[in-house]
Design a protein around this motif. Structure first.
Motif, PDB file in Angstrom:
ATOM      1  N   PHE A  18     -19.118  42.941   6.568  1.00  0.00           N
ATOM      2  CA  PHE A  18     -19.155  44.131   5.707  1.00  0.00           C
ATOM      3  C   PHE A  18     -19.613  43.823   4.285  1.00  0.00           C
ATOM      4  CE2 PHE A  18     -15.973  44.984   8.973  1.00  0.00           C
ATOM      5  CZ  PHE A  18     -16.452  46.166   9.492  1.00  0.00           C
ATOM      6  N   VAL A  21     -16.260  41.988  -1.023  1.00  0.00           N
ATOM      7  CA  VAL A  21     -15.243  42.902  -1.546  1.00  0.00           C
ATOM      8  C   VAL A  21     -14.586  42.232  -2.746  1.00  0.00           C
ATOM      9  CG1 VAL A  21     -14.763  44.188   0.557  1.00  0.00           C
ATOM     10  CG2 VAL A  21     -13.584  42.027   0.158  1.00  0.00           C
ATOM     11  N   GLN A  68      -9.986  47.531  -0.547  1.00  0.00           N
ATOM     12  CA  GLN A  68     -11.418  47.788  -0.402  1.00  0.00           C
ATOM     13  C   GLN A  68     -11.897  47.341   0.987  1.00  0.00           C
ATOM     14  OE1 GLN A  68     -13.978  45.696  -3.139  1.00  0.00           O
ATOM     15  NE2 GLN A  68     -15.659  47.106  -2.796  1.00  0.00           N
ATOM     16  N   ALA A  69     -11.424  46.175   1.445  1.00  0.00           N
ATOM     17  CA  ALA A  69     -11.818  45.666   2.765  1.00  0.00           C
ATOM     18  C   ALA A  69     -11.334  46.600   3.874  1.00  0.00           C
ATOM     19  CB  ALA A  69     -11.258  44.255   2.965  1.00  0.00           C
ATOM     20  N   LEU A  72     -13.472  49.573   4.383  1.00  0.00           N
ATOM     21  CA  LEU A  72     -14.735  49.308   5.084  1.00  0.00           C
ATOM     22  C   LEU A  72     -14.532  49.110   6.581  1.00  0.00           C
ATOM     23  CD1 LEU A  72     -16.290  46.810   2.497  1.00  0.00           C
ATOM     24  CD2 LEU A  72     -16.995  49.184   2.911  1.00  0.00           C
ATOM     25  N   ALA A  74     -12.676  46.432   7.796  1.00  0.00           N
ATOM     26  CA  ALA A  74     -12.483  45.006   8.056  1.00  0.00           C
ATOM     27  C   ALA A  74     -11.030  44.720   8.422  1.00  0.00           C
ATOM     28  CB  ALA A  74     -12.869  44.202   6.814  1.00  0.00           C
ATOM     29  N   ALA A 100     -15.671  40.541   3.453  1.00  0.00           N
ATOM     30  CA  ALA A 100     -14.932  41.354   4.422  1.00  0.00           C
ATOM     31  C   ALA A 100     -15.603  41.235   5.785  1.00  0.00           C
ATOM     32  CB  ALA A 100     -14.905  42.806   3.968  1.00  0.00           C
ATOM     33  N   ARG A 102     -14.872  41.612  10.375  1.00  0.00           N
ATOM     34  CA  ARG A 102     -13.992  41.979  11.489  1.00  0.00           C
ATOM     35  C   ARG A 102     -13.932  40.757  12.398  1.00  0.00           C
ATOM     36  NH1 ARG A 102     -12.568  46.764  13.310  1.00  0.00           N
ATOM     37  NH2 ARG A 102     -14.394  47.789  12.445  1.00  0.00           N
TER      38      ARG A 102
END
Length: 106
Positions: A18, A21, A68-69, A72, A74, A100, A102
């Motif tokens: 992502f 961050v 923030q993550a 998104l 994450a 960030a 996944r």
């Protein structure tokens, strides 16, 4: 949410990226703490007021970065770093940033 300063998490693989961050906070202590710190400079030792200030700033910047993550999508932030800078006399910024991602189990 996994927050780590390494690039890869053992047993997990990055399946989505992502981008960067960040979270930051600018902090200053009140004049009483600054005065006591200046006295402590005369005799040496830990400046506990400033240690406490930095711990609070680190925690807050991490929470902002994590928020923030999460926004998104994450579930982890890897390669996390901290930076500090002085923004005015008696005030400093603490900045946390990372990537960030996944993660999924391997």
């Amino acid at each position: 949410m996994i927050i780590t300063n390494v690039e890869n998490v053992p047993g997990k693989r990055i399946v989505e990226h992502f981008g960067i961050v960040q979270g930051s906070t600018v902090r200053a202590k009140h004049i009483g703490r600054d005065f006591m710190a200046s006295l402590k400079n005369l005799v040496g030792g830990e400046l506990k007021g400033y240690t406490e200030l930095l711990n609070e700033a680190r925690q807050e910047s991490l929470e902002r970065m994590q928020k923030q993550a999460e926004g998104l999508g994450a579930n982890a932030v890897v390669n996390v770093r901290f930076a500090t800078s002085s923004v005015a006399q008696g005030a400093s910024e603490l900045f946390a940033y990372g990537t960030a991602v996944r993660l999924e189990s391997e």
